[in-house]
Design a protein around this motif. Structure first.
Motif, PDB file in Angstrom:
ATOM      1  N   ARG A   1       1.522 -57.237 -53.516  1.00 55.30           N
ATOM      2  CA  ARG A   1       2.349 -56.024 -53.619  1.00 55.30           C
ATOM      3  C   ARG A   1       3.529 -56.099 -52.640  1.00 55.30           C
ATOM      4  NH1 ARG A   1      -1.750 -52.498 -53.988  1.00 55.30           N
ATOM      5  NH2 ARG A   1      -1.705 -51.939 -51.787  1.00 55.30           N
ATOM      6  N   LEU A   2       3.214 -56.558 -51.429  1.00 55.61           N
ATOM      7  CA  LEU A   2       4.281 -56.662 -50.423  1.00 55.61           C
ATOM      8  C   LEU A   2       5.329 -57.684 -50.865  1.00 55.61           C
ATOM      9  CD1 LEU A   2       2.099 -56.623 -47.188  1.00 55.61           C
ATOM     10  CD2 LEU A   2       3.978 -55.064 -47.660  1.00 55.61           C
ATOM     11  N   GLU A   3       4.852 -58.810 -51.374  1.00 54.10           N
ATOM     12  CA  GLU A   3       5.799 -59.846 -51.806  1.00 54.10           C
ATOM     13  C   GLU A   3       6.661 -59.342 -52.959  1.00 54.10           C
ATOM     14  OE1 GLU A   3       3.699 -64.128 -50.739  1.00 54.10           O
ATOM     15  OE2 GLU A   3       3.153 -63.122 -52.591  1.00 54.10           O
ATOM     16  N   THR A   4       6.013 -58.620 -53.873  1.00 60.16           N
ATOM     17  CA  THR A   4       6.776 -58.112 -55.018  1.00 60.16           C
ATOM     18  C   THR A   4       7.835 -57.109 -54.562  1.00 60.16           C
ATOM     19  OG1 THR A   4       4.713 -58.259 -56.223  1.00 60.16           O
ATOM     20  CG2 THR A   4       6.501 -57.103 -57.313  1.00 60.16           C
ATOM     21  N   ARG A   5       7.401 -56.253 -53.623  1.00 60.66           N
ATOM     22  CA  ARG A   5       8.320 -55.211 -53.148  1.00 60.66           C
ATOM     23  C   ARG A   5       9.510 -55.829 -52.421  1.00 60.66           C
ATOM     24  NH1 ARG A   5      11.455 -52.184 -53.025  1.00 60.66           N
ATOM     25  NH2 ARG A   5      11.699 -50.158 -52.004  1.00 60.66           N
ATOM     26  N   VAL A   6       9.222 -56.909 -51.678  1.00 56.62           N
ATOM     27  CA  VAL A   6      10.269 -57.495 -50.824  1.00 56.62           C
ATOM     28  C   VAL A   6      10.947 -58.683 -51.514  1.00 56.62           C
ATOM     29  CG1 VAL A   6      10.631 -58.626 -48.569  1.00 56.62           C
ATOM     30  CG2 VAL A   6       9.035 -56.744 -48.756  1.00 56.62           C
ATOM     31  N   GLY A   7      10.240 -59.286 -52.495  1.00 51.02           N
ATOM     32  CA  GLY A   7      10.694 -60.553 -53.082  1.00 51.02           C
ATOM     33  C   GLY A   7      12.102 -60.510 -53.647  1.00 51.02           C
ATOM     34  N   GLY A   8      12.407 -59.472 -54.431  1.00 47.04           N
ATOM     35  CA  GLY A   8      13.731 -59.395 -55.050  1.00 47.04           C
ATOM     36  C   GLY A   8      14.824 -59.388 -53.998  1.00 47.04           C
ATOM     37  N   TRP A   9      14.600 -58.580 -52.978  1.00 53.25           N
ATOM     38  CA  TRP A   9      15.585 -58.491 -51.891  1.00 53.25           C
ATOM     39  C   TRP A   9      15.710 -59.843 -51.171  1.00 53.25           C
ATOM     40  CZ3 TRP A   9      14.256 -59.284 -46.734  1.00 53.25           C
ATOM     41  CH2 TRP A   9      15.280 -59.055 -45.806  1.00 53.25           C
ATOM     42  N   GLN A  10      14.526 -60.480 -50.963  1.00 52.18           N
ATOM     43  CA  GLN A  10      14.508 -61.756 -50.229  1.00 52.18           C
ATOM     44  C   GLN A  10      15.260 -62.849 -51.017  1.00 52.18           C
ATOM     45  OE1 GLN A  10      10.493 -62.575 -49.109  1.00 52.18           O
ATOM     46  NE2 GLN A  10      11.058 -64.122 -47.599  1.00 52.18           N
ATOM     47  N   ASP A  11      15.014 -62.892 -52.357  1.00 54.44           N
ATOM     48  CA  ASP A  11      15.696 -63.906 -53.188  1.00 54.44           C
ATOM     49  C   ASP A  11      17.209 -63.708 -53.132  1.00 54.44           C
ATOM     50  OD1 ASP A  11      13.342 -64.982 -53.858  1.00 54.44           O
ATOM     51  OD2 ASP A  11      13.205 -64.072 -55.861  1.00 54.44           O
ATOM     52  N   GLU A  12      17.597 -62.433 -53.255  1.00 60.26           N
ATOM     53  CA  GLU A  12      19.034 -62.128 -53.253  1.00 60.26           C
ATOM     54  C   GLU A  12      19.670 -62.540 -51.919  1.00 60.26           C
ATOM     55  OE1 GLU A  12      21.681 -58.245 -54.363  1.00 60.26           O
ATOM     56  OE2 GLU A  12      19.527 -58.146 -54.727  1.00 60.26           O
ATOM     57  N   ARG A  13      18.945 -62.251 -50.823  1.00 61.36           N
ATOM     58  CA  ARG A  13      19.472 -62.593 -49.508  1.00 61.36           C
ATOM     59  C   ARG A  13      19.539 -64.119 -49.331  1.00 61.36           C
ATOM     60  NH1 ARG A  13      16.325 -62.590 -43.993  1.00 61.36           N
ATOM     61  NH2 ARG A  13      15.364 -64.183 -45.285  1.00 61.36           N
ATOM     62  N   ASP A  14      18.474 -64.834 -49.772  1.00 67.04           N
ATOM     63  CA  ASP A  14      18.464 -66.294 -49.631  1.00 67.04           C
ATOM     64  C   ASP A  14      19.600 -66.933 -50.439  1.00 67.04           C
ATOM     65  OD1 ASP A  14      16.338 -66.062 -47.992  1.00 67.04           O
ATOM     66  OD2 ASP A  14      14.819 -66.718 -49.441  1.00 67.04           O
ATOM     67  N   THR A  15      19.821 -66.403 -51.648  1.00 59.76           N
ATOM     68  CA  THR A  15      20.920 -66.938 -52.474  1.00 59.76           C
ATOM     69  C   THR A  15      22.256 -66.731 -51.769  1.00 59.76           C
ATOM     70  OG1 THR A  15      19.634 -66.265 -54.379  1.00 59.76           O
ATOM     71  CG2 THR A  15      21.927 -66.859 -54.799  1.00 59.76           C
ATOM     72  N   ALA A  16      22.433 -65.517 -51.233  1.00 59.89           N
ATOM     73  CA  ALA A  16      23.702 -65.210 -50.555  1.00 59.89           C
ATOM     74  C   ALA A  16      23.893 -66.116 -49.338  1.00 59.89           C
ATOM     75  CB  ALA A  16      23.717 -63.740 -50.143  1.00 59.89           C
ATOM     76  N   LEU A  17      22.804 -66.334 -48.582  1.00 59.59           N
ATOM     77  CA  LEU A  17      22.918 -67.200 -47.398  1.00 59.59           C
ATOM     78  C   LEU A  17      23.229 -68.640 -47.806  1.00 59.59           C
ATOM     79  CD1 LEU A  17      19.977 -65.840 -45.182  1.00 59.59           C
ATOM     80  CD2 LEU A  17      22.428 -65.623 -44.739  1.00 59.59           C
ATOM     81  N   GLY A  18      22.620 -69.093 -48.923  1.00 71.57           N
ATOM     82  CA  GLY A  18      22.900 -70.440 -49.438  1.00 71.57           C
ATOM     83  C   GLY A  18      24.366 -70.569 -49.821  1.00 71.57           C
ATOM     84  N   GLU A  19      24.860 -69.574 -50.507  1.00 69.80           N
ATOM     85  CA  GLU A  19      26.288 -69.585 -50.905  1.00 69.80           C
ATOM     86  C   GLU A  19      27.174 -69.623 -49.671  1.00 69.80           C
ATOM     87  OE1 GLU A  19      27.542 -66.444 -53.571  1.00 69.80           O
ATOM     88  OE2 GLU A  19      25.690 -66.705 -54.723  1.00 69.80           O
ATOM     89  N   LEU A  20      26.787 -68.828 -48.678  1.00 75.11           N
ATOM     90  CA  LEU A  20      27.585 -68.769 -47.450  1.00 75.11           C
ATOM     91  C   LEU A  20      27.670 -70.157 -46.802  1.00 75.11           C
ATOM     92  CD1 LEU A  20      28.951 -66.824 -45.322  1.00 75.11           C
ATOM     93  CD2 LEU A  20      26.784 -66.888 -44.115  1.00 75.11           C
ATOM     94  N   ARG A  21      26.515 -70.831 -46.703  1.00 77.03           N
ATOM     95  CA  ARG A  21      26.508 -72.161 -46.081  1.00 77.03           C
ATOM     96  C   ARG A  21      27.401 -73.141 -46.856  1.00 77.03           C
ATOM     97  NH1 ARG A  21      21.079 -71.034 -44.937  1.00 77.03           N
ATOM     98  NH2 ARG A  21      20.405 -71.889 -46.929  1.00 77.03           N
ATOM     99  N   GLU A  22      27.281 -73.088 -48.178  1.00 78.48           N
ATOM    100  CA  GLU A  22      28.049 -74.011 -49.016  1.00 78.48           C
ATOM    101  C   GLU A  22      29.550 -73.750 -48.864  1.00 78.48           C
ATOM    102  OE1 GLU A  22      28.070 -74.600 -53.675  1.00 78.48           O
ATOM    103  OE2 GLU A  22      26.057 -74.778 -52.846  1.00 78.48           O
TER     104      GLU A  22
END
Lengths: 628, 339
Positions: free
Chosen positions: A98-119
């Motif tokens: 439940r915790l992963e589901t609640r946080v997962g979407g936000w976490q994926d979005e943040r990780d993608t944004a951080l990846g883009e930032l690095r690139e």
């Protein structure tokens, strides 16, 4: 205090259904040192190891969520939680999901944004370097005569790559060495390209080509990249705010689930070692005899099925019995004097008190000075705020003051009439007194060895050891007999005969000891080694005794040094000489005297009776628990 | 002078601990023991009763002792020396991480790997952090920010490209070696001389061994050999590595490091002889150090080297006794002058 606490060997036969509450109770009570009790017919059940793996994985997933949301792990709510690994598992798994589901979407979005930032940041750095180039960037990708590659590698490997290319011609241009990884451009002739690629890849080089959509002149491409960077940074800022809201929302559940997972994991880790057969587990180990009834009553309270408790006194001489040494609180700061040397075995005497008294006596005798002792004691009082070792320093200072009073010395000055001896005037009597003190300490060691051997019913050690009855007799025949002959009280011939008889017994003590144990001795095999052991023993008696001369020698040296400081303390800068000299004496000489006292304890004293090969008692417990 | 003060308290402890190493007589009885059970009986009467009672975990127990003693001595010496000692102790971390890397890569049971780990076993308090990793990527994350984590991260792309844990292991070894060189170079005075003598020369010899093994035994190309070895090692460093990578003889290079190898046998024999001589020379240097200046890092290192040698020999002896290896074979693998 004189001997390690009496333990019993405990075997608990526990029904599978009661294993969790029983183990949890044992861990909370912190009274059982677990021992290995496997046999061919009893072996650990694999399910607890598997469950531990599951909880470890669940814990890792929760940690990911906790770290992503930056939720504190301090003071997790463990107080009322009852660990039940099997029963908790479905709830915990569902909570984690439940915790992963609640946080997962936000976490994926943040990780993608951080990846883009690095690139984009990497692309920006490269384009900044190419800005002066008056050519489209896509042309650099297709060179005809050269092998060119741009990329990053660990900064410390830049020079290593250059060294590795020692067999070919190359050009290496560091473009950016500001971070942990350096950006470099490297080129060689096309035919040596494979050597260059191998050298680079073995230096952990990662080629960083520009994104394919980056085309055209570098300055235009740079503007496009910077505009995209602004958008990404803005998006990351918004995501951080959402993260803070999420942390407030799920924080309490996250912390409680994490606490539960950790307790369940610890319980599984303990249970996975318990031997099992036919739905019964056996928990075996050692515990203080005085707490058996109390533990049994608590276990019966939590067990719903039959629980069998067996206790046995540990077999004498068994090496794997742990030892639980309990000293009074006031003696605890002195425990390192012994623990640095070793841990008292279960059958051994606990020498902490004797070692403390001997150490402080020797320290005081070598550093006897009322003033310096006072300074040392004050230093110790200050140290007590940060470490319990301060208490040792205070005690050492106090005994130095006592001996200072006996010597009539304060800060090196002969301040008042000596109550006993004055080191610089009574050098010879002081050295004699030091040797006498050594004889007393050595004989205390002999006595402790005899007591220890008596307790363990080790007849060979009691009678024939170098520190046993035979050893003591030979020691006193050499020392006391020698003095008696010197004083004319005993005829030389009789003395020599007594020494010869005792020496012969010492020579053949190994065969005698074997005979005492009921074995057939091989006298011939022991004759040579026995002779050298006898030789070594006699030398050791002599050198061990004379070694204590240093107690007097250091006292003399201390006062001599202190008087020299006083002598140069006149005039305008005299206070500075006094301050520095006293600091040096209290700090440096104080330390050296401590080392000498330790050395005498370890070499001359402990070796007589203490082996220190014990196993410390380590009760099964939850992390962070306290002794019951 | 100040350095001597810093080492004053530790030297009494080191000397006391040294006096508790196994005596020649105990070694003699261990060599003479007929079979593993008799060796266990002998061992039960020494400072290693725990090893005697659980021979199955002897290696781990013994190595833990070396690690524990190194770390505890590091707490009692001046800061720079302490840093060197702690780093030296971290070679056990490297071994443990390698075990975990291999288990994760080859899909072996993690439980078994953790049981085999020296320092970070399940009952070690510091184990929780990285032993919980269930994938190599997770291990990388757990070790993030540590020197060994950085080493693994650097080698990660190459590992992924070729799917060979060898690159991760090389990166760990290099990180350890380079860290040790850095710390030895940060020392000064007698400590620096001692560390160069007792650690630096060993590092130079092991660097030579690595270079030869990569070239002759693993068939790695010269430019890669150079990248996989230390460039600074208190010997000839990079120049030696480049010579070995280009095909120079191991015997010549060993001679330059003060190890004369027998002219017989092929390169593989020379490597084995160099391995044995490296151990013996290091132990002899440690023994000699005890006859010199009583204060300093050298005394601590010398004791740790002797302890390490004792532990290594004991592990070999127990393995040999368990497999009924002949006396001659046993003595040829345990270079102790016990008659």
């Amino acid at each position: 205090m004189w001997v390690p606490e009496r333990l019993v060997e405990l075997s608990l036969f526990v029904s599978e259904r009661d294993l969790e509450p029983v183990t949890a109770t044992i861990m909370r009570e912190r009274v059982l040192h677990v021992g290995t009790q496997e046999s061919e017919r009893w072996s650990p059940a694999p399910k607890w190891a598997e469950l531990a793996e599951t909880y470890r994985e669940l814990g890792a997933r929760l940690e990911d969520v906790r770290e992503a949301l930056d939720v504190s792990e301090a003071d997790l709510p463990t107080g009322d939680l009852q660990p039940r690994p099997e029963g908790d598992r479905p709830d915990v798994e569902s909570d984690v999901l439940r915790l992963e589901t609640r946080v997962g979407g936000w976490q994926d979005e943040r990780d993608t944004a951080l990846g883009e930032l690095r690139e984009l940041e990497a692309a920006e750095r490269q384009l900044e370097l190419l800005e002066a180039l008056d050519a489209p960037v896509e042309k650099l990708r297709n060179l005809r005569h050269h092998h060119l590659t741009i990329g990053s590698l660990p900064a410390e490997n830049v020079d290593r790559v250059a060294a590795a290319l020692f067999q070919v011609a190359f050009v290496l241009i560091p473009l950016d060495r500001s971070g942990e990884r350096a950006l470099v451009a490297v080129a060689t002739a096309r035919e040596d390209g494979h050597v260059l690629d191998r050298a680079l890849s073995s230096a952990f080089f990662e080629p960083v080509g520009l994104p394919h959509q980056v085309r055209g002149p570098p300055d235009e491409a740079l503007e496009t990249v910077r505009s995209e960077l602004r958008d990404v940074r803005e998006r990351i800022g918004e995501l951080a705010a959402t993260g803070r809201e999420l942390a407030t929302e799920v924080g309490p559940v996250l912390r409680e689930t994490l606490a539960r997972v950790r307790l369940d994991l610890e319980l599984c880790e303990a249970m996975r070692h318990f031997p099992y057969r036919d739905e019964v587990y056996v928990i075996g180990g050692w515990m203080p005899a005085r707490r058996v009834d109390e533990l049994e009553s608590r276990l019966r309270d939590v067990a719903e099925n039959q629980l069998v408790v067996e206790t046995l006194p540990p077999a004498s001489g068994r090496p794997s019995v742990p030892s639980l040494v309990r000293n009074p609180r006031w003696l605890k700061p002195f425990e390192p004097l012994v623990s640095t040397f070793g841990v008292a075995g279960y059958d051994e005497l606990n020498p902490t008190l004797v070692a403390t008294v001997a150490f402080l006596f020797m320290y005081g005798m070598m550093f006897g000075d009322l003033g310096h002792g006072l300074l040392l004691a004050l230093l110790g009082l200050a140290l007590r705020r940060v470490t319990s070792f301060g208490t040792v320093v205070v005690a050492a200072g106090a005994t130095s003051m006592v001996f200072g009073a006996l010597y009539g010395v304060a800060f090196g000055a002969e301040a008042f009439h000596a109550l006993w001896l004055q080191p610089l005037h009574d050098i010879f009597p002081l050295l004699i007194a030091a040797v006498v003190a050594g004889v007393v300490i050595l004989n205390l060691g002999f006595v402790l060895n005899l007591v220890s051997a008596w307790r363990t019913r080790d007849a060979a050690r009691f009678w024939l050891d170098k520190s046993g009855v035979l050893g003591v007799a030979l020691y006193w025949a050499l020392l006391g007999g020698g003095l008696a002959v010197f004083a004319g009280l005993v005829p030389t011939g009789a003395w020599l005969l007594a020494v010869a008889l005792l020496a012969a017994a010492m020579w053949f003590r190994e065969p005698l000891a074997e005979r005492m144990k009921g074995a057939k001795p091989n006298v011939g095999a022991h004759a040579v080694t026995g002779f050298f052991e006898l030789f070594e023993a006699v030398i050791a008696y002599l050198s061990n005794t004379l070694s204590f001369v240093r107690l007097g020698a250091f006292a003399v040296a201390h006062e001599g040094l202190s008087q020299m400081v006083l002598q140069y303390s006149g005039g305008q800068t005299g206070w500075l000489v006094f301050l520095l000299g006293t600091t040096l004496i209290v700090g440096f000489e104080g330390l050296i005297v401590g080392i000498q006292a330790l050395r005498l304890s370890y070499y001359e004293f402990f070796g007589r009776f203490f082996q220190g090969r014990g196993i410390p008692f380590r009760p099964l417990s939850f992390a962070g628990g306290t002794d019951a | 002078m100040l350095a001597a003060v810093g080492y004053a308290s530790v030297q009494a402890q080191v000397r006391a601990r040294r006096s508790r190493l196994l005596s020649d007589d105990e070694w003699h009885r261990l060599f003479d023991a007929r079979g593993l059970d008799r060796a266990r009986e002998v061992l039960a009467g020494t400072r290693y009763p725990q090893v005697a009672s659980d021979v199955g975990r002897a290696e781990r127990t013994l190595k833990r002792r070396v690690h524990r003693e190194t770390v505890s001595l590091a707490e009692r010496v001046p800061t720079t020396a302490a840093d060197t000692l702690r780093w030296y102790a971290s070679r056990y971390d490297v071994q443990d991480i390698k075990l975990l890397v291999r288990a994760l890569h080859y899909g072996r049971p993690l439980d078994q790997a953790r049981e085999d780990m020296t320092v970070h076993g399940l009952d070690g308090p510091e184990s929780a952090a990285w032993t919980r990793a269930r994938s190599l990527r997770a291990l990388l994350q757990e070790l993030e920010g540590t020197p060994y984590g950085r080493a693994l991260a650097n080698a990660w792309e190459r590992y992924q490209a070729e799917n060979r844990p060898f690159y991760l292991e090389v990166a760990l070894d290099l990180a350890f070696g380079r860290g040790l060189v850095k710390r030895i170079e940060a020392l000064s005075g007698g400590d620096a001389r001692d560390a160069e003598w007792l650690l630096g020369r060993w590092l130079a010899r092991t660097n030579l061994l690595s270079a030869v093994r990569y070239r002759a035994l693993a068939g790695i190309r010269p430019e890669e050999v150079v990248n996989f070895c230390l460039h600074r090692d208190f010997g000839d460093g990079l120049a030696m590595v480049q010579r070995v990578a280009s095909g120079t003889s191991v015997r010549d290079e060993a001679a330059a490091l003060g190890v004369e190898l027998s002219a017989e046998g092929d390169e593989r024999d020379a490597v084995l002889e160099l391995e044995r001589r490296t151990e013996t020379l290091r132990r002899d240097a440690a023994r000699r150090r005890f006859a010199r200046m009583p204060f300093g890092l050298g005394l601590v290192l010398a004791y740790l080297i002797l302890l390490e040698a004792e532990v290594r020999d004991l592990i070999r002896l127990l393995e040999a006794k368990a497999q009924d290896v002949s006396d001659d074979d046993l003595r040829s693998h345990i270079p102790r002058e016990v008659t």
